[in-house]
Design a protein around this motif. Sequence first.
Motif, PDB file in Angstrom:
ATOM      1  N   ALA A 168       5.825  19.190  12.893  1.00 20.09           N
ATOM      2  CA  ALA A 168       5.164  19.268  14.197  1.00 20.09           C
ATOM      3  C   ALA A 168       5.266  17.940  14.943  1.00 20.09           C
ATOM      4  O   ALA A 168       5.519  17.914  16.157  1.00 20.09           O
ATOM      5  N   LEU A 169       5.082  16.843  14.235  1.00 22.64           N
ATOM      6  CA  LEU A 169       5.205  15.530  14.870  1.00 22.64           C
ATOM      7  C   LEU A 169       6.630  15.293  15.361  1.00 22.64           C
ATOM      8  O   LEU A 169       6.840  14.773  16.458  1.00 22.64           O
TER       9      LEU A 169
ATOM     10  N   GLU B 127       8.803  17.515  16.297  1.00 23.05           N
ATOM     11  CA  GLU B 127       9.025  18.331  17.495  1.00 23.05           C
ATOM     12  C   GLU B 127       8.455  17.663  18.746  1.00 23.05           C
ATOM     13  O   GLU B 127       8.943  17.891  19.854  1.00 23.05           O
ATOM     14  N   LYS B 128       7.431  16.836  18.583  1.00 25.85           N
ATOM     15  CA  LYS B 128       6.815  16.129  19.707  1.00 25.85           C
ATOM     16  C   LYS B 128       7.437  14.754  19.932  1.00 25.85           C
ATOM     17  O   LYS B 128       6.946  13.967  20.738  1.00 25.85           O
ATOM     18  N   GLY B 129       8.481  14.439  19.162  1.00 24.64           N
ATOM     19  CA  GLY B 129       9.181  13.173  19.345  1.00 24.64           C
ATOM     20  C   GLY B 129       8.646  12.020  18.518  1.00 24.64           C
ATOM     21  O   GLY B 129       9.083  10.889  18.685  1.00 24.64           O
TER      22      GLY B 129
END
Length: 98
Positions: free
Chosen positions: A33-34, A36-38
């Motif tokens: 998840a992190l 995917e958020k860059g």
Amino acid sequence: MGDLDTASPAALTGDDTRGSCTDDPTLAALIGALSEKGVKVRVLDRARHPGAGGPAVHTVYVECELGGTLYWGTGVGANDAVALCKGVASAIGRAHPA
């Protein structure tokens, strides 16, 4: 323990009883998840201290790499998963202070 990279959940391996992540879907999901958020974070190591008696309080210390620099974080929670997520968030907070 091999480092826990952002590459894939399949990269989560190790035999170190302090931080074995062979079957740690929480860490794999968090890192994914992190990513995917860059936010590219590598969890290099962790140590857990499970709570005992009454309302258990678990503590997790994590060593993370962000942008080529090592940061430590500490998380406290009702279980290992909550404490682990808070520990990673703590390390990210040290890397990017408000």
